[in-house]
Each structure stands twice: as C-alpha cells, then as structure tokens.
Design a protein around this motif. Structure first.
Motif, short mmCIF file in Angstrom:
data_model
loop_
_atom_site.label_atom_id
_atom_site.label_comp_id
_atom_site.label_asym_id
_atom_site.label_seq_id
_atom_site.Cartn_x
_atom_site.Cartn_y
_atom_site.Cartn_z
N ARG A 234 0.82 -1.21 0.00
CA ARG A 234 0.00 0.00 0.00
C ARG A 234 0.85 1.26 0.00
NH1 ARG A 234 -5.29 0.02 -1.67
NH2 ARG A 234 -6.62 -1.34 -0.44
N LYS A 235 2.17 1.11 0.17
CA LYS A 235 2.99 2.33 0.26
C LYS A 235 4.42 2.08 -0.24
CE LYS A 235 4.57 5.96 3.37
NZ LYS A 235 4.57 6.88 2.22
N ALA A 236 4.71 2.61 -1.43
CA ALA A 236 6.08 2.62 -1.94
C ALA A 236 6.60 4.05 -1.86
CB ALA A 236 6.11 2.14 -3.40
N ALA A 237 7.68 4.23 -1.12
CA ALA A 237 8.19 5.57 -0.84
C ALA A 237 8.51 6.35 -2.11
CB ALA A 237 9.44 5.49 0.04
N TYR A 238 8.84 5.66 -3.19
CA TYR A 238 9.27 6.30 -4.43
C TYR A 238 8.14 6.47 -5.43
CZ TYR A 238 9.36 1.32 -5.22
OH TYR A 238 9.01 0.00 -5.26
N GLY A 239 6.92 6.10 -5.06
CA GLY A 239 5.80 6.32 -5.97
C GLY A 239 5.11 5.06 -6.41
N TYR A 240 4.34 5.18 -7.44
CA TYR A 240 3.47 4.12 -7.95
C TYR A 240 4.32 3.12 -8.74
CZ TYR A 240 -1.09 2.57 -9.94
OH TYR A 240 -2.21 1.89 -10.31
N ASP A 241 4.38 1.89 -8.27
CA ASP A 241 5.29 0.91 -8.86
C ASP A 241 4.48 -0.17 -9.56
OD1 ASP A 241 7.37 -0.80 -9.47
OD2 ASP A 241 8.20 -0.83 -7.46
N GLN A 242 4.55 -0.18 -10.86
CA GLN A 242 3.69 -1.03 -11.68
C GLN A 242 4.55 -1.71 -12.74
OE1 GLN A 242 -0.23 -0.82 -11.72
NE2 GLN A 242 0.54 -0.66 -9.64
N ARG A 243 4.96 -2.93 -12.47
CA ARG A 243 5.82 -3.64 -13.41
C ARG A 243 5.31 -5.06 -13.63
NH1 ARG A 243 10.96 -3.84 -10.17
NH2 ARG A 243 9.57 -3.26 -8.46
N VAL A 244 5.54 -5.61 -14.79
CA VAL A 244 5.20 -7.01 -15.01
C VAL A 244 6.34 -7.69 -15.76
CG1 VAL A 244 2.77 -6.30 -15.29
CG2 VAL A 244 4.09 -6.97 -17.29
N LYS A 250 10.80 -19.57 -24.44
CA LYS A 250 11.70 -18.96 -25.42
C LYS A 250 12.33 -17.67 -24.93
CE LYS A 250 9.48 -20.72 -29.61
NZ LYS A 250 8.65 -20.30 -30.76
N GLY A 251 11.91 -17.18 -23.78
CA GLY A 251 12.49 -15.94 -23.29
C GLY A 251 11.57 -15.21 -22.35
N SER A 252 11.94 -14.00 -22.05
CA SER A 252 11.25 -13.23 -21.03
C SER A 252 10.97 -11.83 -21.54
CB SER A 252 12.16 -13.16 -19.79
OG SER A 252 11.49 -12.61 -18.70
N ALA A 253 9.85 -11.23 -21.10
CA ALA A 253 9.56 -9.84 -21.45
C ALA A 253 9.16 -9.10 -20.18
CB ALA A 253 8.45 -9.76 -22.49
N ALA A 254 9.69 -7.91 -20.03
CA ALA A 254 9.43 -7.14 -18.82
C ALA A 254 9.01 -5.73 -19.18
CB ALA A 254 10.68 -7.10 -17.94
N ALA A 255 8.02 -5.21 -18.45
CA ALA A 255 7.60 -3.81 -18.60
C ALA A 255 7.94 -3.07 -17.31
CB ALA A 255 6.11 -3.71 -18.89
N PHE A 256 8.44 -1.85 -17.47
CA PHE A 256 8.94 -1.09 -16.34
C PHE A 256 8.05 0.11 -16.04
CE2 PHE A 256 12.29 -3.43 -18.37
CZ PHE A 256 12.90 -4.05 -17.30
N ASN A 257 8.41 0.83 -15.00
CA ASN A 257 7.65 2.01 -14.64
C ASN A 257 7.80 3.14 -15.68
OD1 ASN A 257 6.44 1.27 -12.12
ND2 ASN A 257 8.50 1.23 -11.26
N GLU A 258 6.78 3.95 -15.78
CA GLU A 258 6.84 5.15 -16.60
C GLU A 258 7.25 6.33 -15.72
OE1 GLU A 258 6.10 5.63 -19.85
OE2 GLU A 258 5.21 3.72 -20.45
#
Lengths: 338, 338, 338, 338
Positions: A234-244, A250-258
């Motif tokens: 409920r609380k990340a000191a650095y802001g809204y953290d939304q990653r998958v 065959k491999g991996s795909a990752a999406a990072f914060n904007e």
C-alpha cells in the motif's frame, strides 16, 4: 464508420470526469448526451465546457433517455449492479467501472441481466490498455516467448487510502489486487485454478485493526500449469510501482515504470533519474482513453468488448479465493469459490 | 598481517581448481600446501604451474598434514560431513563447499564436531560475496531502505543439469533454491519461519519423472514479519538470470544481471544489448575470490567467518520445508523441521 | 605453448607495479626476471611477494640481461625513446607505455631502431583492450554497423592533474586526448586526415596560465570520409567518464561507463545508481591485464602486436595537429605534420 | 482566465492540421474561428469535425477577420514573412512555424513589422517544449549542473527528405540543424559566437550533387566560453535519434530517445527494447500541444512568448555561419553574419 455513439454517463466524480473529457477530446465517433450526478449544479457548470447541457440528478433518467445508446457507469461501487440491470433492461450497451460488485450474488445477477438483454458490457480494467502491458500480451499471443512458465506482477501504491475507505473496501485483494488478478489472466490468456495469499501488516497498524493487510505476496497456479506471483504494498516511498514480467520457454519480457522524463543526472551524489509517475491517473492516462475508444468501436462495429463480464467475474473469484487463503493460511482452489 | 595461512585442498574438480587458482593469484597471505584428489597424476601435473608439489590421493593425509592449518573441502557433497569432522578433530579451520550434507543428521553431527573442536567453519555460499548483492545488504543494514517489507529473488539457470544428476541432487529446493534461501537470509538479516513452495514441471518431463520440479515459486515468511518470494527455473533461454530486489519502508534496491559488455546496438531490428553472462562461474567469478579472501582474513585475524555453520543449517531447514510444502501443497513451518 | 617469456621491467612506479602484478597473477606463460627502478630498496622489498629477486637501479642492466627476452618500459616519458633504442639494439622485444615521446624526432628515431633490429614493439594504448570498446570495434569490422559515418568519443577525467604536471605534459591533446585519437583510429580502422580542435579554460585558470586547455572539443575528418568528434574535460564531478559511439549506415553502437555495482536504489529522492568508476586504474583494470597477455602471445607466437609503433606515431601526428589547430583557430591537415 | 482567444489558421497542411486538432482538443481557452487553405473544399470537409465552418482560400480574409485575435502561420516557408507583416499591420498576435524566412532581409523586415505593431510573435521551435529537454534547461537555470562547459546534441533523421525538397531546403544547416542551433541556445541560455561545420556526403550522393551535405558535425563556441557540438545525419537506420547532454562544473544531464513502449525482451538472440519513435510527429507530439498552450497563455496574460523573433533570427545567423563554414572549411564568427 461515421456514425456517432450517443452516450450517457452515470456519476461525474473523479473517474467520471476523466471519462467525459476523454470522450469529448480523445475518442472519435462518440457524443456525450447526458450526465447524471447528485451534485447537479456543479456538474452542470463543469459540463458546459464540453457543450453538454443535459445534466440530471436521476440516473434512471439518463438510462431511459431514448437518445442514449450506451451508458457509462462511474457511480459508487455499491450502485454498479443495479445500474447494469436497469441499463440492460433498457437495452443499452454498458461500460462499467470495476468491480461489478464485491459479492458474487449481485455480480451474477447483473451478468444474467446483461446476457438476457443481449447488450454489450465492458468492464473498466484499464490497465489492459496500457501500451507496455499490451505489448507483452502480444508477445505472448504471437508465441515469441514460447509457453508461459512464470508471470510476475509488482503492484505497489504510493500511499494507502484513508482508513475509512480501507474499512469498506472489501480488503486489499478485492480492492487493489483485483487489477493484478485481471492482469495475470490478460497476460497469460489462462484462467487461475489455485491461489495462495500471504498478507502482512507492515505499513500501518490501523489497516490491520480494520481487518485488512497492507502488504501481500500472492501465488497463482494457472490452468495451463504455469505459476504466477504478485507482490503488493500500500505504500512505496518512491511512488506508484507497476511492473510485469512474463517468463516463457523462449524468453522473457518485462515492462517497467513510466517516468515524468527520461533525463539522467550525474553529479557527485550519484547518477539519478526521475521517480515513477506517482499518481495512477497520470500513470494510466493513456489507458483510460484507449479503453473508451475500444468500447465505442466494439459497440459501433458490433464486436465483443475487450473486457467482458466474465473477466470481471473471474477476477472476483480469484480475489475471494485470495481473501480466504490469507485468512485461513492455506492455498484455495478457485473452484471452491466458483 | 604478514603471516601466511597454509591451506590444504580436498578435491581438485571444477570448483576446487578455481579455488586453488584464486588462492594462488588473487588472495594475499595464503599458501596452498597440499592437494588431495583421486586423479593424483593429472592433479600433480596441473598443480605444477602454481609451484604446488604435494599432491596425494588421500584426503586424510592432507587433513593431518602438520603443515596444513586450514582445509578447503571441495570434494563431492556426500563426503563433506566426514571431512569436516576429521578436520575439526585435527584442529584445522575449515572452508567447505555448500551444502554440509543433504540430511539433517549428518549436518548436525558435523556442526557438533566443529563446535567441540572450536575451529572455524565457513560455508561456500559464494553469492553473498557478489558486489551487487553485498551492496544491497549494506543498504538494508545501514537502514537506507527502512524496515524490510518484501524480498524478491529471481534465480534461473541457463540449462538443466543432466537427468542423472537431477536424480541424486536432492531436488530443486535442496540443490538450486538453497542458494536463494541463503540469499534471502543474508539480505534481510532475518530468519525464515514459514515456507510455501509451488513447483511445476514445464521444462522437461523427465525431471518430473525423476520426482523433481523444474520451475518453482516459493513464498517465505520471515521472523520479522516481512515476506519473501523466490522464482526458479531450470532453463532461461537467454542465460543465467540472477536478480534480487529488497523493498522497504524507505525505498527499494534492485540488483540486475551482469553482462559480457555494456554495449548497446541500435539497428533496424531494435535496440539490443548482450545477454546475461551464461555460466555461473563467469557470473560469480569475483565472488569466489572474495569468499576465500574473507575466509583467510577471518582465520588469520581470529574473527567469525562471514558464512557460518548455522547459516548452512538454516538454509537446509528451509530447503527441507520447501520440499515438504511442494509435495503436500500446504505452507510448512520451519519449526516443524528444526 | 608451454614456453614462458622472460621479461624485464624498467620502472616500478604506479603503472609498472600494476604491470608486474598482472604478469605474475593474470598473464600465463610469462616470468618477470628482473626489475630496474631508482628506488632500488623499496622496489626490492615490494618485489619479494612475487618471488622476484633481481632488482637494480640500472635499466641497461635489465635490458642487457641475457636472461631477459622482452622489456617493459614503464619509466618516465622522456626516457622511453632511449630505452626503446637500447632494447632494440639488444634484440629484445618491447612493450612501451604511451607515448614513445612527445616530439616527432625522438619518436621516429625509436621506430627506426625497432625496424632495423626487427624486434616487436607494442605500445600501451590500453583502452583498445577494454571489453566494451573491443566489442564495438568487432561490430565495425564485421560490417554489422555498415559504413562508419560518425564516431563520438567522450573522455573526461575526474580531476585535473597537479599544475606542475600540466606544465610538462605537452598539453591536453598530447597528454589526454592522445588516447582518444588512438581510440578513434582503432574503432574506425581509418586514418585521420584533418583535425579541428577547440579548447577552453573552464575548470581552472591556472591551467590556462600554463598555456594549456582543460576543456576541448575536437572534430576529426577520416580518410574514408567519415567524421569524428571527441569531447574532453579535465574534471567531471561524477567521476571518470569514458564512452564511445559509432554510427554507421546500418546502425549505431554505444559503450557506456562501468560502475562499481549495478544496484538501483529507489527512494523519495529519486532512482539512483552508482557513479562511474572514479579512477582510471579501476576503470581499465581488465584492459591492463589483457594488453600484456596479448603482448606475450604476440611475442611467443611471433605475430604482430595489436598496437604498433605506427599507431603511436599516427596518434602523435594527430595530437600535434590538434595542438596547432587549437592555437591557430583553423583546421589542420595531418599531412602538414606528417 | 475564462476569456477565450479567437484564432485564425493560415495553411491546413500536415502541421496546420495538427495545430488545429491540438487547439480544439488539448489547449484550453482558445477557439479556432477561421482557416485559410488553398484546398478549400477538402479543408472545409475536414474542419467540420471540430465545428469550424469558416474556411476560405484567402489568407488575408482570415488575417483581417475582425473576429480573429491571433493568427497561426502554417503555410509554406516562403509566405511566412509576408503573412507576418500583414498580420502585424492588422494588429494580430502571431504564432509562426519556423523559420521566418531563409534569408536575413525578409526575416528582419518581418521582425521590424512585429516590433512596430507591438504585437506578439512566437516561433514554432517546438522541441523547446519537449518535457525531457525542458527538464535539462531547468537543471541548467537552477544551477544544479553548475557552469555549463560542454553541450552535446545528437539529431539524426530516420530518412532523408525527397531530393526535390533537398534542392529548395536551403541546405541541411538551414533546414535541419537550425532546430539544434535553437536547442543549443535554449539549453545554455547563451548566444553562439563562432561556428565550425564539417559536412560530408555519406548517405546519398544525390544530396551531394544538389550541393548539400547529409552528415555533419558542428562545433559551437558560446558567448560564455563554453563549447557545443552537434552531430547530424539524414538517415539513422534505427529511427529518429534525438538526444542532448549538458555537462557542467557540478555534473551532467542527458536526455534520451523516447520509445513506443519500455518493454525489454530477453531471448536467445539478446536483450532488446523498442527502437526510438520513428516519426517526428510522434516523437514531439506533446511538444506541439505545449507550445500552443504557452502561446495562448502568453497572449491572454500579456506576457512575452517563450520563443521570440530574436530566437528565430539568432538561429538563422548560426545556420548561415554554419553553411559558410562548411563551404569554406574555416570557423566563421557569427558576428560576420549579423
């Protein structure tokens, strides 16, 4: 496709206002015909800038307005099911903010009304429309990652909601993780069979006193045998953290914060970049416009909406299973809940 | 500190050779006095380049060599406990590759011998000495991340071991995840109380036939209330994937994969960088040298080694609990195993 | 290739010591036979740890030592040319720190002696051996970037040298940029035809009073028609900044700074990583070992060394042209200097 | 500030259409009253969607329309100066696409008319409104980077324009680099005193036959003593490459390319991300809306526009100096041109 869809909006609170703005500015082939909100005067004043003159306190007036072809339900959660039923009976297509309801009975009743009326229903799981997550879904669907083995979702809010809200929210799994449950199904294209949720109270003891958790790790077992894991705070000191991250054969795909900018500053103190966008409305601004555009297109072209009532129901099943798991300390089969 | 520690080495296989090279080239204040290996001739030939002339087939000869002050145990796992006991009885300080043993009885017997003899024992959890993970531990210990809330460890091998090895490995949790269990304790400085392990067979059905898993997600509950999650795969198409993240009340710290170069290539096909270092010996090369340097320093300066016998025992407890959890489908308290 | 090359070292200052350590620890098939340094006693004491007992104050003693097959020249710049000539006459292969000399006459005399004696000469342009830059050179040579159009080199020191050093350094282009001139030739595989150098005094007015610049941007025109640009500063607040980029018809490749760790810390203050490695010895540690290994291999296998006397001469031509350009304010053809 | 600015638009080509869309959808307090375009019918049809009914072929009709308070000039470059003069005489505030003209005489005449009429003039150097570059400007202005020492701008197009366009473009420095010249002034807040431009023809020999360059590196000397460097190419295989870096006494700040998504894909082939946004309209979409918003605000609040006529004139001086430098092969003082 020059026809315009005529839309009525129920509820002009924070999210309702955003939807109206998007409909008026960013979505083609749509016209906002009428708005219902308890604060009639303020809403009427606000709506002027968009040339919207029909404003009422009575949602049924909008629903039953013969000029209205489709209804956006942006009112409080406990009214969603009733308005869905009324709109379905009136033969209107429906866009409804998530969730349909926090209990199964009302949810099923709403879906039954939709099915009987043969109208369209799209739910507001807006994150599906984020460009980054959508790209990962494409990579999965086109087989570029192979078979999915592991899905990881990080979802952390910048700050907890007011404690009064926590008390009526249905709990972290129903209120917050439900977005991540939907994301897990969206990314993998597979249903969830089993849930194990581990909750903790590490951010604010008041949240624990209200019977809820503020920190959680949830393990999902999918129907295709793959495993998912979600971590929430409920609380990340650095802001809204939304990653998958989706990891496949065959491999991996990752999406990072904007972030607000991509500027990197190097000084004696280190090499630093911006924090993630703090507020969910900034972070998902693009996805809110996109979900409405896809809704309008689905209605005008008579196609299935990209987020269905079943999607809402499945996410609710998982959230209920997660809540039970966290309380009983054992893995819960979704079939126990279905 | 000009005294040199005289060391004997048991086992000159792959890891034994690396340790000897590091002792001779990268670690100050140490001298390799004698080596025991079944392949005496090949080892003798190989050892010449370092000026090491005492090579024998008999480990006890090295252990009991009065010139040897400390012993490095790099022989097969099933011999570790016996050699620890023999070395302890001979009053020698000990560096032993992980694990002490795959069962609790032998592990406890070895630790008892070490305690009775009052010698030092350091275990080869080399990843603790990786510069990136060490930095995160420092950030935790100095309070820069606040209280720890969530720990995430990604640990994926580039390719599964031979199926014959899998059969005798003790299972993925004892063989592979045990490193991550130790990492979790190292990063947080907290013990694990409860384990929930979800295993799957998605890489190779033969691994399932051997009674093991090749994919796993493990949830840990720590004594301080925080939650950990580890994800494992026996096969990552892009190489060895070793990342950690610690999320605390004041912020988060993440360590990423190391790569052969940092070069970024932009072409019509995309913007690409190197894959992670593929092989664990390349990835952790620095940590192998550092762990020996710290061992030598601990012995010469009479300090506690940075990885103790208790650390080995705790990681084993967690691995046993994880194995039980994956098999029974329920969370297991580490206290059930202790 | 089991033969060992027997090497003598002239000068055991900072860089000489590093070379000796690398030769003893990291480079196979080599033996340091003798060292010459004015500080005989200190050097003798220091050399003990490597088992090197022959230490002398007289460089010629090392050069003419019949046991010495190759000589490493690590003494002050103004002695390089003389020792090269002496070593060449003695038939010894030579590794010499850059530059051969700061003037053309001495440089040419040294190269003439090397050519006449038919010995090998490798210059200490260590950055060519950095894994990142080497990778970019490979991408160019294998045609993966197409024809080279633009080369960009960023080269900034963490702090200016002492003003007394600046006064005798030959100026920023001879002392600092010369490495970048060599890098430009190495990356592109093309010679430089024209130089335009713009200097400024922005870091320390004393440097200007000494007749030198502390900030510079240099434009290069290559023989193949491509363009290069180098930017230099004597003081980057965040540490040693060493980056290159090659842009070609098929794409671009960039190498970035190396850092102590890859840890990313996210807090209320931002998302930060380590500063670049501050000191050139840390930054280029791997390249110092690699250049010696390649030198030893070149001698033992009788191949051309990877950095030749011509490379030293060409870099010097460019540095002289740059110095003239910065002073006259016009582009200078390298052919004017050759 | 509820008053609306009534705007007329001259030219509804590609950029004119974008401006109209932004004015109607993204910029508050503005109303598009009338549009002039040679393609009257098509423009009238297109304008319907915004409820704009006044469309004419005659720009003067828009300029002199008493309902029009401000004029947007989006017509071909060779008409800019004349329309500026006409609008100024009519007392209208002016937003004009860059450049005012490709020659000094017309430019100065237009600026004279603006000054005499006392109307506002903002030029369309849209990149100043990009969030990343704006952030770097802020870091410079607030002193966080200390005194500026070096400015680096990378500006590469994805593909060259048609050769017929190249022939009338005024050359790469007038057509393409002029944006970078303005960026250099914007970032540093300092004027340019001297230019040295090195051009090459490496992309397409036809461009050379047309008397132009397709590749260039330009060195700038600023009035405050700092140095700038710009590198240009008409064709980057990987897309539109737009980066800047400002290096100062306290540190450095860099802005990178924007990409369609931030997804990172790791497979056997490497670790890859999206290419930069390919098309300048995508890349700078946000900046086009922002520049108009700032123009409207400047007019309504009677403040100086953020890009003035002087900014256009200074960029033109530098471009002329660069053209002369590339042709003569010597550095050119901007004072020679002024």
């Amino acid at each position: 496709m020059t026809k315009k869809l005529r839309v009525g909006v129920l509820g002009a609170g924070r999210i309702g206002k955003i939807h109206v703005e998007n409909l008026c500015h960013s979505v083609p082939n749509v016209e906002v015909v009428s708005i219902a909100d308890v604060a009639v005067d303020a809403t009427r004043e606000w709506a002027k800038q968009f040339g919207i003159t029909s404003v009422t306190a009575d949602p049924l007036e909008v629903i039953n307005n013969p000029d209205v072809e489709a209804v956006l339900i942006c009112s409080p959660t406990d009214t969603h099911a009733d308005y869905i039923i009324a709109a379905a009976k009136a033969g209107k297509d429906i866009f409804c903010e998530k969730p349909i309801a926090n209990d199964l009975e009302k949810t099923k009743a709403a879906l039954k009304a939709v099915a009987e009326a043969g109208v369209k229903l799209q739910l507001g799981f807006n994150r599906r429309f984020d460009r980054n997550f959508r790209r990962i879904r494409e990579l999965v669907q086109t087989g570029q990652l192979g078979d999915v083995h592991i899905v990881k979702i990080t979802s952390r809010d910048p700050a907890p909601p007011p404690i009064e809200y926590v008390k009526v929210s249905g709990g972290i799994f129903m209120d917050m993780t439900i977005h991540d449950f939907d994301m897990a199904r969206y990314l993998t294209g597979s249903d969830v069979e089993e849930v194990y949720a581990k909750g903790a109270i590490l951010v604010d003891p008041q949240i624990g006193e209200a019977g809820d958790f503020d920190t959680a790790v949830i393990t999902l077992k999918f129907a295709d045998g793959s495993i998912g894991v979600i971590d929430n705070s409920r609380k990340a000191a650095y802001g809204y953290d939304q990653r998958v991250e989706v990891f496949g054969s065959k491999g991996s795909a990752a999406a990072f914060n904007e972030k607000p900018t991509n500027v990197e500053v190097s000084t004696e103190d280190g090499v630093c970049t911006d924090k993630p966008l703090y507020f969910f409305l900034e972070r998902y601004m693009g996805s809110f416009a996109q979900e409405l555009q896809d809704f309008v297109t689905a209605v005008l072209e008579d196609k299935e909406p990209p987020v269905t009532g079943k999607d809402g129901l499945e996410a609710l099943y998982i959230a209920i299973a997660a809540t039970q798991s966290a309380k009983t300390g054992r893995p819960v089969q979704v079939s126990e809940v279905r």
